[in-house]
Design a protein around this motif. Structure first.
Motif, PDB file in Angstrom:
ATOM      1  N   GLY A 153      -0.180  -6.294   0.067  1.00 47.86           N
ATOM      2  CA  GLY A 153       0.520  -5.588  -0.587  1.00 47.86           C
ATOM      3  C   GLY A 153      -0.707  -4.913  -1.155  1.00 47.86           C
ATOM      4  N   LEU A 154      -1.473  -5.742  -1.745  1.00 49.32           N
ATOM      5  CA  LEU A 154      -2.079  -5.908  -2.992  1.00 49.32           C
ATOM      6  C   LEU A 154      -3.389  -4.786  -2.331  1.00 49.32           C
ATOM      7  N   ALA A 155      -3.920  -5.403  -1.385  1.00 45.00           N
ATOM      8  CA  ALA A 155      -4.693  -5.051  -0.450  1.00 45.00           C
ATOM      9  C   ALA A 155      -5.268  -3.393  -0.115  1.00 45.00           C
ATOM     10  N   PRO A 181      -3.396 -17.317 -15.435  1.00 48.76           N
ATOM     11  CA  PRO A 181      -5.141 -16.969 -15.398  1.00 48.76           C
ATOM     12  C   PRO A 181      -6.027 -16.995 -14.350  1.00 48.76           C
ATOM     13  N   TYR A 182      -5.432 -17.521 -13.680  1.00 51.40           N
ATOM     14  CA  TYR A 182      -6.210 -18.146 -12.605  1.00 51.40           C
ATOM     15  C   TYR A 182      -6.375 -17.402 -11.552  1.00 51.40           C
ATOM     16  N   ALA A 183      -4.702 -16.563 -10.976  1.00 53.04           N
ATOM     17  CA  ALA A 183      -5.152 -15.661 -10.670  1.00 53.04           C
ATOM     18  C   ALA A 183      -5.358 -14.111 -10.504  1.00 53.04           C
ATOM     19  N   GLN A 184      -5.685 -14.014 -11.789  1.00 54.54           N
ATOM     20  CA  GLN A 184      -6.662 -12.347 -12.374  1.00 54.54           C
ATOM     21  C   GLN A 184      -7.294 -12.075 -11.363  1.00 54.54           C
ATOM     22  N   ASP A 185      -8.017 -12.502 -10.784  1.00 56.57           N
ATOM     23  CA  ASP A 185      -9.374 -12.572 -10.092  1.00 56.57           C
ATOM     24  C   ASP A 185      -9.073 -11.961  -9.143  1.00 56.57           C
ATOM     25  N   LYS A 186      -7.527 -12.610  -8.412  1.00 49.21           N
ATOM     26  CA  LYS A 186      -7.502 -12.648  -6.633  1.00 49.21           C
ATOM     27  C   LYS A 186      -6.479 -11.968  -6.308  1.00 49.21           C
ATOM     28  N   VAL A 187      -5.507 -10.767  -6.997  1.00 51.29           N
ATOM     29  CA  VAL A 187      -4.214 -10.615  -6.902  1.00 51.29           C
ATOM     30  C   VAL A 187      -4.769  -9.219  -5.760  1.00 51.29           C
ATOM     31  N   PHE A 188      -5.568  -8.266  -5.502  1.00 53.15           N
ATOM     32  CA  PHE A 188      -6.657  -8.009  -4.614  1.00 53.15           C
ATOM     33  C   PHE A 188      -7.184  -8.770  -4.024  1.00 53.15           C
ATOM     34  N   VAL A 191      -2.599  -1.189  -1.009  1.00 57.00           N
ATOM     35  CA  VAL A 191      -3.012  -0.184  -1.925  1.00 57.00           C
ATOM     36  C   VAL A 191      -4.396  -0.436  -2.300  1.00 57.00           C
ATOM     37  N   LYS A 192      -5.251  -1.170  -2.919  1.00 62.98           N
ATOM     38  CA  LYS A 192      -6.912  -0.967  -2.991  1.00 62.98           C
ATOM     39  C   LYS A 192      -7.520  -0.161  -2.084  1.00 62.98           C
ATOM     40  N   GLU A 193      -7.046  -0.684  -0.522  1.00 62.56           N
ATOM     41  CA  GLU A 193      -7.558   1.025   0.274  1.00 62.56           C
ATOM     42  C   GLU A 193      -7.434   2.065   0.008  1.00 62.56           C
ATOM     43  N   ILE A 194      -6.256   2.693   0.039  1.00 62.34           N
ATOM     44  CA  ILE A 194      -4.812   3.597  -0.700  1.00 62.34           C
ATOM     45  C   ILE A 194      -5.778   4.110  -1.405  1.00 62.34           C
ATOM     46  N   ALA A 195      -6.377   3.386  -2.359  1.00 61.24           N
ATOM     47  CA  ALA A 195      -6.693   4.364  -3.886  1.00 61.24           C
ATOM     48  C   ALA A 195      -8.246   4.277  -3.774  1.00 61.24           C
ATOM     49  N   THR A 196      -8.934   3.431  -2.547  1.00 62.14           N
ATOM     50  CA  THR A 196     -10.839   3.462  -2.665  1.00 62.14           C
ATOM     51  C   THR A 196     -10.298   5.049  -1.732  1.00 62.14           C
ATOM     52  N   LEU A 197     -10.008   4.742  -0.264  1.00 62.70           N
ATOM     53  CA  LEU A 197      -9.739   6.728   0.931  1.00 62.70           C
ATOM     54  C   LEU A 197      -9.929   7.548  -0.610  1.00 62.70           C
ATOM     55  N   HIS A 198      -8.092   7.502  -2.026  1.00 67.59           N
ATOM     56  CA  HIS A 198      -8.087   8.714  -2.139  1.00 67.59           C
ATOM     57  C   HIS A 198      -9.120   8.723  -3.515  1.00 67.59           C
ATOM     58  N   GLN A 199     -10.126   8.204  -3.527  1.00 66.64           N
ATOM     59  CA  GLN A 199     -11.679   8.317  -4.573  1.00 66.64           C
ATOM     60  C   GLN A 199     -10.529   8.161  -6.512  1.00 66.64           C
ATOM     61  N   GLY A 200      -9.964   7.140  -5.495  1.00 63.77           N
ATOM     62  CA  GLY A 200      -9.402   6.673  -7.203  1.00 63.77           C
ATOM     63  C   GLY A 200     -10.024   5.093  -7.896  1.00 63.77           C
ATOM     64  N   GLY A 201      -8.445   4.266  -8.601  1.00 60.27           N
ATOM     65  CA  GLY A 201      -8.389   2.858  -8.412  1.00 60.27           C
ATOM     66  C   GLY A 201      -7.639   2.697  -8.274  1.00 60.27           C
ATOM     67  N   VAL A 202      -7.019   1.078  -9.000  1.00 61.24           N
ATOM     68  CA  VAL A 202      -5.671   0.222  -9.181  1.00 61.24           C
ATOM     69  C   VAL A 202      -6.715  -0.989  -9.451  1.00 61.24           C
TER      70      VAL A 202
END
Length: 497
Positions: free
Chosen positions: A452-454, A426-433, A456-467
């Motif tokens: 790694g997850l950061a 629970p303490y990590a759910q808002d920090k994983v990215f 992925v987040k940048e790639i999703a943003t560049l592609h106008q998507g979300g993760v």
């Protein structure tokens, strides 16, 4: 919400509040200024009227018939006057005359002849030799029926023998107030938006003088494509998506320019914190190896430790450089159609080869494609799959350990990676990215670089998507571990087949 975004929004809010306060003050001051102008004109006209009446006063008697004739002729006059947007054709001025006792001897409206007006402020004050004026509603419940009255004394042999009061309906000049108020609001809003646009343009110019035009042209070029016959065609949908990406990238750049110093400080602090531990380990091992008489096996152990920590530092630096380069990209330059099913099949096969102890299932519910950078998309899904492999433990034939799914969700193509590991605390759910945030792998205390997850987040943003990454939900049955684990979901805009 990032610190940069908060700073930009705070600056915009301060600017908006300042402009709203200025407009409010101007609008609040508008009506009193018009009333003052109208009252000043009424004063002069009332004094002129009093002077005309005084010419016919005999022994203190007021010439009511003479006054009535003047106003009768005045109301009969017809004229045409174009005052900007107002076309005026008749006189709206009204008047009444009271004697020295405040009794009405003439009323241009004919309603209050003979009444006692000595209690009205315009009559009472004027009879005392003071300035008298008032604003009164004809209909108590109707604010639009207000009339402004100004009195002037009628003298005979230096003695005040009566009062002439002129009235002007407020509505007659209220339309000017309404028009002026509308103009001020329009000009104020347009000026505020123009100033904001100019500030943004100036920010762009200061940041990259030639980048805006080249990026805009590059984004529009992506809207052209070739059909099966080789004919060049234009896609409005692609153009709109490219312009949206360009606008988002420009906004991000302005935020970076405004809060660039804080942004760099955050990066330096994060990188320093992440490198501090391996540097300390390398330094300690090197100091111990310098001691005389250390057995060869101990030297070999500390040398291996130095090599391991050096590799960790190199990995952090390399991943950080990759992420920084990705964040600096304002938009995707070379987009192409990427079929997701073949890419997932290849990634799943690679994961099975790296982790033969795990059962990895691939489920393609619909053949879907997206537009973007195939290399970056492969890296993003690969990172999610690697995370699932690292956190999973073999289920022992009780079902797939990892399930990789491709399905449609509205207009989005969604790739889901589900594992049966311990899930996200629970303490990590808002920090994983967040950058450099990492959880210990099951069965060991090892952690990744936390990038790694950061990435992925940048790639999703560049592609106008979300993760997103969340824990699996469901009711557990005895011996069923299907409700365990985490679910990573990458959604991107799907393109038509």
């Amino acid at each position: 919400m990032s610190r940069r975004t908060r700073i930009v929004l705070a600056l915009i809010a301060v600017y908006a509040i300042g402009m709203a306060a200025l407009l409010y003050q101007l609008l609040a001051d508008l009506d009193p200024r018009y009333r003052e102008s109208a009252e000043e004109g009424l004063i002069e006209t009332a004094q002129l009227m009093a002077t005309v009446i005084e010419q016919d006063v005999e022994y203190g008697a007021l010439p009511a018939d003479r006054i009535g004739g003047i106003f009768r002729d005045l109301y009969a006059r017809r004229f045409s006057a174009q005052i900007y947007n107002l076309h005026k054709t008749r006189v709206e001025l009204r008047a009444y005359v009271t004697n020295r006792h405040g009794q009405v001897v003439y009323d241009s409206t004919g309603r209050d002849l003979g009444k006692d007006y000595s209690g009205w402020r315009d009559v009472r004050n004027t009879l005392r030799g003071e300035y008298g004026a008032r604003t009164t509603r004809d209909v108590a419940a109707d604010q639009q029926s207000s009339v402004m009255y100004v009195g002037a004394p009628i003298r005979w042999n230096g003695e005040i023998v009566g009062v002439v009061t002129l009235g002007k309906p407020v509505q007659s000049f209220g339309q000017f107030v309404s028009a002026a108020r509308g103009n001020i609001i329009s000009v104020g809003v347009v000026s505020a938006l123009s100033a904001l646009a100019l500030a943004l343009m100036l920010s762009f110019w200061l940041i990259r003088p030639l980048g805006i035009t080249s990026d805009l042209l590059a984004s529009l070029r992506t809207a052209w494509w070739h059909d099966d016959q080789g004919r060049r065609r234009f896609s409005p949908r692609r153009a709109w998506r490219a312009l949206r990406a360009q606008a988002r990238a420009a906004g991000q750049e302005v935020r970076d320019a405004i809060a660039g110093r804080n942004y760099v400080q955050d990066y330096v602090q994060q990188l320093t914190h992440e490198l501090k531990s391996p540097i300390s380990a390398v330094r300690g091992a090197a100091e111990l190896m310098q001691e005389a008489g250390m057995p060869p096996e101990q030297q070999h152990k500390f040398a291996a430790n130095i090599a391991r920590e050096s590799h960790r530092m190199q990995e952090v630096v390399d991943r950080m450089m990759e992420l920084t380069a990705l964040e600096s990209r304002r938009m995707l330059q070379n987009q192409q159609r990427v079929e997701l099913a073949p890419m997932l099949q290849e990634l799943a096969a690679g994961a099975r080869a790296r982790a033969p102890r795990l059962q990895i299932d691939l489920r393609i519910e619909e053949e879907l494609a997206v537009e973007g950078d195939a290399f970056l998309l492969r890296r993003a899904v690969g990172n999610l799959l690697d995370n699932a492999v690292e956190f999973s433990t073999p289920a022992g034939g009780a079902g797939a350990d990892i399930v990789l799914t491709l399905a449609r969700d509205g207009r989005m193509a969604c790739i889901t990676v589900r594992d049966r590991g311990p899930g996200v605390p629970p303490y990590a759910q808002d920090k994983v990215f967040d950058k450099f945030f990492s959880l210990a792998r099951p069965g060991s205390s090892k952690r990744s670089t936390g990038l790694g997850l950061a990435f992925v987040k940048e790639i999703a943003t560049l592609h106008q998507g979300g993760v997103s990454l969340r824990n699996a939900e469901g009711r557990r049955e005895p011996g069923d571990d299907s409700a365990r684990g985490a679910i990573a979901r990458l959604c991107l805009p799907a393109v038509k087949s």
